[in-house]
Design an enzyme around this catalytic site. Structure first.
Site, PDB file in Angstrom:
ATOM      1  N   LEU A 129       0.857  -1.186   0.000  1.00 19.03           N
ATOM      2  CA  LEU A 129       0.000   0.000   0.000  1.00 19.03           C
ATOM      3  C   LEU A 129       0.894   1.238   0.000  1.00 19.03           C
ATOM      4  CD1 LEU A 129      -2.524  -1.277   2.707  1.00 19.03           C
ATOM      5  CD2 LEU A 129      -2.594  -1.619   0.226  1.00 19.03           C
ATOM      6  N   SER A 161       7.410   5.636  -0.453  1.00 19.22           N
ATOM      7  CA  SER A 161       7.178   5.037   0.869  1.00 19.22           C
ATOM      8  C   SER A 161       5.913   4.199   0.790  1.00 19.22           C
ATOM      9  CB  SER A 161       7.033   6.112   1.957  1.00 19.22           C
ATOM     10  OG  SER A 161       7.021   5.505   3.241  1.00 19.22           O
ATOM     11  N   SER A 162       5.888   3.119   1.575  1.00 15.15           N
ATOM     12  CA  SER A 162       4.754   2.206   1.486  1.00 15.15           C
ATOM     13  C   SER A 162       4.697   1.310   2.715  1.00 15.15           C
ATOM     14  CB  SER A 162       4.871   1.320   0.230  1.00 15.15           C
ATOM     15  OG  SER A 162       5.963   0.423   0.374  1.00 15.15           O
ATOM     16  N   SER A 163       3.587   0.606   2.822  1.00 15.30           N
ATOM     17  CA  SER A 163       3.477  -0.523   3.739  1.00 15.30           C
ATOM     18  C   SER A 163       3.597  -1.779   2.881  1.00 15.30           C
ATOM     19  CB  SER A 163       2.132  -0.504   4.476  1.00 15.30           C
ATOM     20  OG  SER A 163       2.019  -1.621   5.334  1.00 15.30           O
TER      21      SER A 163
END
Length: 405
Positions: free
Chosen positions: A83, A107-109
């Site tokens: 995500l 940036s992410s999860s």
């Protein structure tokens, strides 16, 4: 969905996610399963973007509870997907989020399967300390806090805005690890030595600071990658002599490259039509994109990127450019099983690639797990089969008196 129902729904989704990860073989130990079932991922991704299937330029659409409803937002928050939470290093105005087109995620999860796979491979035990490079949303730091205790987790994030969001999310969930805003490639010597070091970003070489700050017998787990592709997840054991050595666990997990090691904006200079010397080659541009051939290509040409476009007379060409030294190779189709390559500059790129592919094929075209890595204060190399086997140097920076800069 009423606000007081969210914790109940989220808990059910966490248990379902843990069951899927266990069934898929990613989640193997009771301790990490308990962490996945306990840590509320939705608190770390209150707002995020998902890629659409729209044709043309890559398009990302925002996902929030207000936009899609709480139930759908929660469902997507607990999907086994990556995500996205930031593009091009710029914070998003979540008061009125718009679709994003043609941007670069920064940036992410990360998808939970890869997160727990790495945590399982880190071989953590009670009482150990860990340094994480790349806090991101803070979700993986929270999992480690649950597994160990917050006081044993140090997490470093280079982006102050990303770090602030992670700190808020961790605080909401009751976790208070040591969070550092700074250059993760330099580690955090004040907390050393660590039993384990894990990086949630890709690196072109292993920063020697990580080796120095990990105790002898400890492990460094990171993804090695280049400017063309990911190489794979590697686990190194730190020796008493300052050497770190280990093998690739698997090939091609993809993490965003550390910002300090990202490729320059310019791919390089397109060579003039009469530059270089030409010959035939059995290898076409497909060797740059297929999984195992591409692994070897990335090792052989660490400074390369490539693209395809027609030349002035309309002939389809693939340009392979090394932005570090202005070497180039240009591929054009000659027949069904042969290509023409024109190359020039200080390094004959395609000669180097062919030599590496020949070495690999002679060894039986092994999988990436047959390769290993040795890191010292003066050099870094990937080797095939055993440390004394064929090897390729990683693009490590110039050394200083106490290691790499």
């Amino acid at each position: 969905m009423a606000p007081d129902v969210i914790p109940i729904a989220a808990a059910k989704l966490r248990h379902q996610l843990a069951a899927r990860l266990a069934d898929g073989g990613w989640l193997r130990s009771p301790a990490w399963r308990a962490a996945v079932e306990a840590v509320p991922r939705h608190e770390f991704v209150r707002c995020f973007y998902r890629q659409t299937d729209a044709p043309g330029l890559t398009t990302w659409t925002p996902v929030t509870a207000d936009l899609l409803g709480v139930e759908e937002w929660l469902r997507q928050a607990y999907a086994d997907d990556t995500l996205i939470t930031q593009f091009d290093g710029q914070e998003i105005d979540w008061t009125d989020p718009e679709p994003v087109v043609g941007a670069h995620p920064t940036s992410s999860s990360t998808l939970p399967a890869l997160v727990v796979h790495m945590l399982e491979e880190l071989r953590l035990h009670d009482g150990m300390s860990v340094m994480e490079i790349g806090t991101g949303t803070g979700y993986s730091a929270a999992l480690m806090c649950h597994r160990l205790s917050p006081g044993r987790v140090t997490s470093i994030e280079t982006d102050p805005d990303v770090a602030a969001r992670a700190r808020d999310a961790l605080k909401r969930c009751g976790y208070a690890p040591r969070l550092v805003v700074g250059d993760g490639l330099a580690g955090f010597p004040e907390g050393a030595p660590y039993d384990r070091t894990i990086a949630t970003c890709g690196v072109r070489h292993v920063p020697y600071a990580w080796v120095r700050q990990t105790r002898p017998g400890g492990l460094v787990l990171t993804t090695l990658r280049g400017w063309m592709r990911s190489l794979g997840l590697v686990r190194l054991t730190v020796g008493h002599d300052g050497r770190a050595e280990g093998r690739f666990i698997d090939g091609d997990p993809s993490f965003m490259i550390a910002r300090q090691q990202d490729a320059p904006a310019s791919l390089g200079t397109i060579p003039a039509p009469d530059n270089g010397s030409s010959r035939t080659t059995p290898y076409g541009p497909g060797v740059l994109t297929t999984a195992r051939h591409g692994f070897v290509a990335q090792l052989a040409m660490p400074g390369v990127r490539f693209f395809s476009m027609p030349d002035d007379d309309g002939t389809p060409c693939t340009y392979v450019l090394d932005g570090t030294n202005e070497s180039f190779a240009v591929l054009t189709s000659k027949s069904d099983d042969a290509w023409n390559v024109r190359q020039g500059g200080p390094v004959a790129l395609w000669d180097v690639l062919e030599s590496s592919l020949d070495t690999w094929c002679t060894a039986g075209s092994p999988e990436p797990t047959e390769f290993g890595v040795t890191v010292t204060a003066k050099s870094q190399r990937v080797w095939l089969g055993a440390p004394d086997g064929p090897s390729w140097r990683l693009p490590a920076p110039a050394e200083t008196a106490d290691g790499f800069v």
